[in-house]
Design a protein around this motif. Structure first.
Motif, PDB file in Angstrom:
ATOM      1  N   ALA A 107     -89.488  36.476  13.223  1.00 29.19           N
ATOM      2  CA  ALA A 107     -90.410  37.292  14.029  1.00 29.19           C
ATOM      3  C   ALA A 107     -90.908  38.468  13.203  1.00 29.19           C
ATOM      4  N   THR A 108     -92.134  38.871  13.478  1.00 33.97           N
ATOM      5  CA  THR A 108     -92.747  39.997  12.774  1.00 33.97           C
ATOM      6  C   THR A 108     -93.484  40.872  13.789  1.00 33.97           C
ATOM      7  N   ALA A 109     -93.142  42.164  13.779  1.00 35.71           N
ATOM      8  CA  ALA A 109     -93.851  43.128  14.621  1.00 35.71           C
ATOM      9  C   ALA A 109     -95.133  43.524  13.889  1.00 35.71           C
ATOM     10  N   VAL A 110     -96.237  43.486  14.615  1.00 30.66           N
ATOM     11  CA  VAL A 110     -97.539  43.733  14.022  1.00 30.66           C
ATOM     12  C   VAL A 110     -98.270  44.802  14.829  1.00 30.66           C
ATOM     13  N   LYS A 111     -98.883  45.749  14.111  1.00 29.95           N
ATOM     14  CA  LYS A 111     -99.760  46.737  14.746  1.00 29.95           C
ATOM     15  C   LYS A 111    -101.157  46.560  14.160  1.00 29.95           C
TER      16      LYS A 111
END
Length: 153
Positions: A107-111
Protein backbone atom coordinates in the motif's frame (compact mmCIF):
# COMPACT_ATOMS: atom_id res chain seq x y z
CA UNK A 1 -13.35 39.13 -23.92
CA UNK A 2 -12.18 36.37 -21.65
CA UNK A 3 -12.58 35.19 -18.10
CA UNK A 4 -10.04 33.44 -15.90
CA UNK A 5 -11.12 30.75 -13.48
CA UNK A 6 -8.76 29.67 -10.68
CA UNK A 7 -8.99 26.18 -9.21
CA UNK A 8 -7.07 24.54 -6.40
CA UNK A 9 -7.51 20.89 -5.47
CA UNK A 10 -6.13 18.56 -2.82
CA UNK A 11 -6.79 14.85 -2.59
CA UNK A 12 -5.47 12.04 -0.41
CA UNK A 13 -5.85 8.37 -1.18
CA UNK A 14 -4.28 5.02 -0.55
CA UNK A 15 -3.30 2.95 -3.54
CA UNK A 16 -3.27 -0.85 -3.19
CA UNK A 17 0.25 -1.03 -4.64
CA UNK A 18 3.85 -1.06 -3.50
CA UNK A 19 5.68 2.25 -3.39
CA UNK A 20 7.64 1.35 -6.54
CA UNK A 21 4.52 0.34 -8.48
CA UNK A 22 2.64 3.49 -7.47
CA UNK A 23 5.57 5.82 -8.16
CA UNK A 24 6.34 4.21 -11.51
CA UNK A 25 2.75 4.63 -12.72
CA UNK A 26 2.38 8.24 -11.54
CA UNK A 27 5.81 9.26 -12.88
CA UNK A 28 5.01 7.78 -16.30
CA UNK A 29 2.90 10.68 -17.56
CA UNK A 30 1.24 8.93 -20.55
CA UNK A 31 0.42 5.86 -18.41
CA UNK A 32 -0.98 8.02 -15.60
CA UNK A 33 -2.94 10.28 -17.96
CA UNK A 34 -4.53 7.22 -19.59
CA UNK A 35 -6.62 7.02 -16.37
CA UNK A 36 -7.70 10.69 -16.54
CA UNK A 37 -11.17 11.20 -18.09
CA UNK A 38 -11.97 13.41 -21.06
CA UNK A 39 -8.42 13.87 -22.35
CA UNK A 40 -8.72 14.38 -26.11
CA UNK A 41 -4.97 14.17 -26.73
CA UNK A 42 -1.71 14.14 -24.76
CA UNK A 43 1.13 15.54 -26.86
CA UNK A 44 4.73 14.67 -25.97
CA UNK A 45 6.75 17.90 -26.31
CA UNK A 46 10.01 16.19 -25.27
CA UNK A 47 12.08 16.46 -22.09
CA UNK A 48 9.25 15.02 -19.92
CA UNK A 49 6.99 17.88 -21.02
CA UNK A 50 3.43 17.22 -22.20
CA UNK A 51 0.54 19.27 -23.61
CA UNK A 52 -2.89 18.22 -22.38
CA UNK A 53 -5.74 18.84 -24.83
CA UNK A 54 -9.02 18.15 -23.10
CA UNK A 55 -12.25 17.25 -24.89
CA UNK A 56 -14.33 20.20 -26.02
CA UNK A 57 -17.33 21.04 -23.86
CA UNK A 58 -20.37 22.81 -25.30
CA UNK A 59 -21.84 23.13 -28.77
CA UNK A 60 -20.39 24.56 -32.01
CA UNK A 61 -19.12 28.12 -31.55
CA UNK A 62 -19.92 27.92 -27.84
CA UNK A 63 -17.63 24.93 -27.27
CA UNK A 64 -14.64 25.53 -25.03
CA UNK A 65 -11.51 23.45 -24.67
CA UNK A 66 -8.84 23.50 -21.98
CA UNK A 67 -5.29 23.18 -23.28
CA UNK A 68 -2.15 23.45 -21.17
CA UNK A 69 1.34 22.01 -20.92
CA UNK A 70 3.46 20.94 -17.97
CA UNK A 71 7.03 19.81 -17.40
CA UNK A 72 7.22 16.90 -14.96
CA UNK A 73 9.97 16.27 -12.39
CA UNK A 74 9.95 12.82 -10.73
CA UNK A 75 12.03 12.41 -7.54
CA UNK A 76 11.65 8.79 -6.46
CA UNK A 77 14.14 9.04 -3.60
CA UNK A 78 12.09 11.80 -1.92
CA UNK A 79 8.66 10.48 -2.94
CA UNK A 80 7.61 13.51 -4.97
CA UNK A 81 6.52 14.20 -8.53
CA UNK A 82 6.07 17.87 -9.40
CA UNK A 83 4.81 19.61 -12.50
CA UNK A 84 5.19 23.20 -13.58
CA UNK A 85 3.44 25.14 -16.33
CA UNK A 86 4.94 25.74 -19.75
CA UNK A 87 4.31 29.33 -20.73
CA UNK A 88 2.66 30.03 -24.07
CA UNK A 89 0.97 26.64 -24.41
CA UNK A 90 -2.81 26.78 -24.55
CA UNK A 91 -5.28 28.63 -22.34
CA UNK A 92 -4.35 27.13 -18.97
CA UNK A 93 -1.58 27.40 -16.42
CA UNK A 94 -1.33 24.27 -14.26
CA UNK A 95 1.12 23.28 -11.54
CA UNK A 96 1.14 20.74 -8.72
CA UNK A 97 2.63 17.69 -7.14
CA UNK A 98 2.16 14.14 -5.92
CA UNK A 99 3.73 12.96 -2.67
CA UNK A 100 4.00 9.26 -1.96
CA UNK A 101 4.78 7.30 1.18
CA UNK A 102 4.97 3.53 1.52
CA UNK A 103 2.53 1.91 3.95
CA UNK A 104 3.99 -1.57 4.15
CA UNK A 105 4.75 -3.66 1.08
CA UNK A 106 1.35 -3.51 -0.60
CA UNK A 107 0.00 0.00 0.00
CA UNK A 108 1.10 3.56 -0.71
CA UNK A 109 -0.35 6.75 0.76
CA UNK A 110 -0.62 9.39 -1.93
CA UNK A 111 -1.31 13.13 -1.75
CA UNK A 112 -2.28 15.11 -4.83
CA UNK A 113 -2.26 18.90 -5.12
CA UNK A 114 -2.87 21.00 -8.21
CA UNK A 115 -3.52 24.63 -9.00
CA UNK A 116 -4.96 25.74 -12.31
CA UNK A 117 -5.90 28.99 -14.00
CA UNK A 118 -8.01 28.57 -17.10
CA UNK A 119 -8.66 31.51 -19.41
CA UNK A 120 -11.80 31.03 -21.46
CA UNK A 121 -13.19 33.12 -24.33
CA UNK A 122 -16.38 34.14 -22.55
CA UNK A 123 -17.89 37.51 -21.65
CA UNK A 124 -16.91 38.78 -18.19
CA UNK A 125 -20.53 38.91 -17.09
CA UNK A 126 -20.64 35.09 -17.29
CA UNK A 127 -17.85 34.59 -14.75
CA UNK A 128 -20.13 34.38 -11.71
CA UNK A 129 -22.37 31.85 -13.45
CA UNK A 130 -19.77 29.74 -15.24
CA UNK A 131 -16.98 29.63 -12.62
CA UNK A 132 -18.78 27.22 -10.25
CA UNK A 133 -19.68 24.96 -13.19
CA UNK A 134 -16.05 24.77 -14.34
CA UNK A 135 -14.82 24.12 -10.79
CA UNK A 136 -17.40 21.37 -10.34
CA UNK A 137 -16.40 19.74 -13.64
CA UNK A 138 -12.69 19.87 -12.73
CA UNK A 139 -13.40 18.35 -9.30
CA UNK A 140 -15.46 15.61 -10.93
CA UNK A 141 -12.67 14.80 -13.42
CA UNK A 142 -10.07 14.58 -10.65
CA UNK A 143 -12.34 12.39 -8.49
CA UNK A 144 -12.86 10.02 -11.43
CA UNK A 145 -9.09 10.03 -12.03
CA UNK A 146 -8.42 9.07 -8.39
CA UNK A 147 -10.95 6.22 -8.59
CA UNK A 148 -9.46 5.03 -11.88
CA UNK A 149 -5.96 5.00 -10.36
CA UNK A 150 -7.16 2.83 -7.46
CA UNK A 151 -8.70 0.39 -9.96
CA UNK A 152 -5.46 0.28 -11.98
CA UNK A 153 -3.90 -1.81 -9.24
Amino acid sequence: MAITVSIELNRELELPASYDEAFDLLADVPASVSHFPKVHKLVDLGDNTYRWEMEKVGVDKHAIQSVYACKYHPDKENGKITWEPVKGEGNGVVSGYWTLKAKGDKATAVKFHTSAELTLPLPGMLKLAISPVIKHEFNSLVDTYMNNLKKAF
